[in-house]
Design an enzyme around this catalytic site. Structure first.
Site, PDB file in Angstrom:
ATOM      1  CB  THR A  86     -28.283  13.582  62.946  1.00  0.00           C
ATOM      2  OG1 THR A  86     -28.797  13.302  61.650  1.00  0.00           O
ATOM      3  CG2 THR A  86     -27.683  12.327  63.535  1.00  0.00           C
ATOM      4  CD  GLU A 112     -30.807  14.118  53.979  1.00  0.00           C
ATOM      5  OE1 GLU A 112     -32.040  14.153  53.962  1.00  0.00           O
ATOM      6  OE2 GLU A 112     -30.118  14.967  54.570  1.00  0.00           O
ATOM      7  NE  ARG A 115      -1.399  -2.324  34.887  1.00  0.00           N
ATOM      8  CZ  ARG A 115      -0.205  -2.268  35.445  1.00  0.00           C
ATOM      9  NH1 ARG A 115       0.689  -1.376  35.010  1.00  0.00           N
ATOM     10  NH2 ARG A 115       0.110  -3.080  36.440  1.00  0.00           N
ATOM     11  CB  SER A 122     -32.390   5.687  60.784  1.00  0.00           C
ATOM     12  OG  SER A 122     -31.212   5.495  60.024  1.00  0.00           O
ATOM     13  CG  LEU A 125      -7.144   1.990  38.407  1.00  0.00           C
ATOM     14  CD1 LEU A 125      -8.509   1.981  37.732  1.00  0.00           C
ATOM     15  CD2 LEU A 125      -6.920   3.323  39.112  1.00  0.00           C
ATOM     16  N   GLY A 126      -6.579  -2.455  40.291  1.00  0.00           N
ATOM     17  CA  GLY A 126      -5.739  -3.369  41.059  1.00  0.00           C
ATOM     18  C   GLY A 126      -4.985  -2.658  42.169  1.00  0.00           C
TER      19      GLY A 126
END
Length: 385
Positions: free
Chosen positions: A133, A370, A275, A139, A345-346
């Site tokens: 890169t 990639e 929970r 890309s 999990l909020g």
């Protein structure tokens, strides 16, 4: 969900290496994930050394070169999933020498493979790096501008690379450069370059959203001399070799994404079972239960696509489209599952006290490296059956 389904029978040797990596992920990787993330731009060399001592850093190298001999992509995917279940960044780090080795195995002579890959085996294995890169070529790998000019006895490399994993820590690099600047893909050639070569330097660590265990830097090449014997393949063969290695690396990274998705799913599932809200565990609320069902379903589908692609690579099939499908489906599954874990999990999911927010940041890279998801769709569309 089992840690590993077996859509294909595994050998005793495969089960043993998977168990080794599962234990390493649980005991060495997962407990260090948050610390490494907070350190930001510090390579966890101690974890690398522990992985090298038990054979994880070279398990994918040929046994005749001193490696573990698991050269098949299917086994590499099994390993990558387990390690990245522990932590995506650290898991990808400890297997990163495979990305350096792939083009050497694809393009290198037996002598090159012996000289450059044998030192990567054993308990003192060094890190390596793949330098493709550039600031203006991500890309579009054929658009690289790093040049390799013919001189007596070899080449002089000049240019700049960006987002190079392990740069600075690596002992060796595979560098892609243009031997004919007037050509695109047909002008790309690969070279083997030691880190102490005159004219090679690296920039400061790049601060990243996630997968911070793998430190990235720019690499600068100023009249770096590479002798003829360290050119990989013929002039102009580098791009083809790179694309062949992408077919492998995209499948393996798909497995890494499955591991990250599985980690997020299992964490969210266990949290949802304990929970309590509105008088009962949140897993008993349909909105949460259905989200977990979607996560479990997408993980199983992504894993099957990845392992199907791995089998196709090992069978010598043309897998360009299938490899892109594997990476696309797995990386987007990882992004969905880590988002879903945070959602489950909020407020605690948004807190750095819990690992799911880190995994969501880590998972984003799988949709980019990639070849982005956009490029994967382009590859698939150009290779429709």
């Amino acid at each position: 969900m089992n840690a590993l389904t077996e859509p294909w029978p595994l050998t005793d040797e495969q089960r043993a290496v998977v168990q080794l990596c599962r234990d390493f992920a649980r005991n060495e990787i997962r407990p260090r994930g948050r610390e490494v993330d907070e350190a930001d731009t510090v390579t966890p060399v101690d974890i690398w050394r522990k992985a090298a001592k038990v054979g994880i850093t070279d398990f994918m190298l040929p046994s005749e070169l001193g490696g573990g001999g698991f050269t098949d992509v299917f086994t590499q995917c099994l390993v990558q999933e387990e390690l990245c279940f522990g932590d995506p960044g650290i898991g990808n780090l400890v297997c990163s020498n495979g990305f350096f080795a792939d083009p050497v195995l694809a393009l290198g002579t037996p002598d090159q493979q012996r000289r450059w890959l044998t030192p990567l085996t054993g308990p003192d294995a060094p890190m390596t790096s793949l330098a493709t890169t550039e600031p203006g070529a991500g890309s579009d790998a054929a658009a690289i501008t790093t040049s390799a000019r013919r001189v007596a006895g070899g080449y002089l490399l000049n240019g700049q690379k960006a987002w190079i994993s392990n740069a600075g820590a690596a002992r060796s690099y595979v560098v892609f450069a243009k031997t004919d600047p007037g050509l695109r893909a047909r002008g790309v050639t690969a070279f083997l370059v030691p880190s102490d070569a005159d004219g090679l330097s690296v920039g400061e660590p790049m601060r990243k959203m996630g997968q911070r265990a793998i430190v990235c830097r720019e690499v600068f090449l100023a009249d770096v001399f590479v002798p003829d014997e360290d050119r990989l393949g013929g002039e102009g063969e580098g791009f083809g070799g790179l694309m062949r290695t992408f077919d492998i690396s995209r499948v393996v990274l798909g497995a890494a994404a499955v591991g990250a998705a599985r980690a997020a799913y299992e964490y969210a599932r266990d949290y949802a079972r304990t929970r309590v809200q509105f008088g009962r565990p949140v897993v008993e609320h349909q909105a949460v239960a259905f989200r977990l069902a979607d996560m479990a379903c997408r993980i199983e589908v992504a894993r099957l696509v990845v392992l199907r692609a791995a089998r196709a690579v090992d069978a010598g099939e043309d897998v360009t489209a299938l490899a892109a499908m594997a990476k696309l489906s797995a990386s987007e599954t990882a992004m969905f599952c880590t988002w879903a874990a945070v959602q489950t999990l909020g407020g605690w999911g948004y807190s750095r006290e819990y690992p799911v927010e880190q995994w969501m940041r880590d998972a984003k890279l799988e949709e980019i490296e990639e070849g982005t998801s956009d490029i994967m769709r382009l590859v698939i569309s150009r290779n429709l059956p």
